[in-house]
Design an enzyme around this catalytic site. Structure first.
Site: not given
Length: 233
Positions: A87, A90, A153-154, A166, A183
């Protein structure tokens, strides 16, 4: 409509066949927990029990291993940490449940895509508990409500085992998300459970989330007293 429904056809409730340890870590700086996840994953054997870590992080921006620095617009006083999950960028901060499923995918008979589906399904279940309709979005893992992202989520999988996880916004200051392209998506709006009409207490949401994750993964939750060793080896 859930655009990923066909791809997540295997996303279903599973009978519990094994247990996992659920650890409440409280509020922690990001890096020591990340390093502890790496050490646990590297030390795992075929019989190592799966774990779920629940944590609330100090403010930090994390950039995934293929993350583009240009998505970090104006971090200000909040540190930016390059990490080894998938990802883009965030934000983690107080008022957010961060849940790290540390599971052996081979033992559970899951691929990475199936794991993503089951985690997303658990968050959809948790939101539904409060009358909130969460959706997936094609090509953008996480959960959205009317186009606004409520869960990011990554994951990273190493030696067949997962770490990272998460980030679920419950009741938090959303301003730091405006300092990044969340993201990797310019202009993506972010929301929280409280803003959507649900509870703002992490303690209220955690057991609902743990039950949903356990049910989706076919694991029996067991609280583990005490914390894992978060100190460097």
């Amino acid at each position: 409509m859930d655009a990923l429904a066909p791809a997540c056809a295997a996303d279903a409730v599973q009978p519990a066949t094994r247990g996992w340890r659920v650890r409440e870590l409280g509020r922690q700086a990001y890096e020591p927990v990340w390093r502890a996840m790496q050490r646990l994953t590297d030390a795992r054997g075929p019989d190592t029990e799966d774990e779920l870590w629940l944590v609330e992080h100090d403010p930090v921006f994390t950039l995934g291993q293929a993350g583009k620095p240009e998505h970090v617009l104006a971090p200000g006083e909040i540190p930016v940490l390059q990490v080894d999950r998938g990802g883009q960028v965030t934000y983690h901060g107080p008022g957010q449940i961060v849940a790290y499923p540390l599971v052996d995918l081979r033992r559970l008979g899951l691929g990475v895509r199936e794991l993503v589906c089951r985690i997303e399904g658990a968050v959809i279940d948790t939101l539904a508990h409060y009358g909130i309709h969460g959706e997936r979005r094609e090509g953008a893992p996480g959960i959205y409500v009317e186009g606004r992202k409520v869960m990011a989520l990554g994951l990273r999988v190493r030696r067949g085992c997962s770490f990272h996880g998460l980030a679920f916004n419950i009741d938090m200051d959303l301003e730091p998300f405006r300092r990044i392209n969340p993201c990797g998506f310019q202009g993506l709006e972010v929301t929280s459970v409280l803003e959507l009409g649900g509870p703002g207490e992490l303690a209220a949401v955690k057991p609902v989330l743990v039950e949903a994750l356990s049910r989706r993964l076919g694991l029996q939750a067991r609280s583990e007293p005490g914390l894992p060793d978060l100190s460097p080896a």
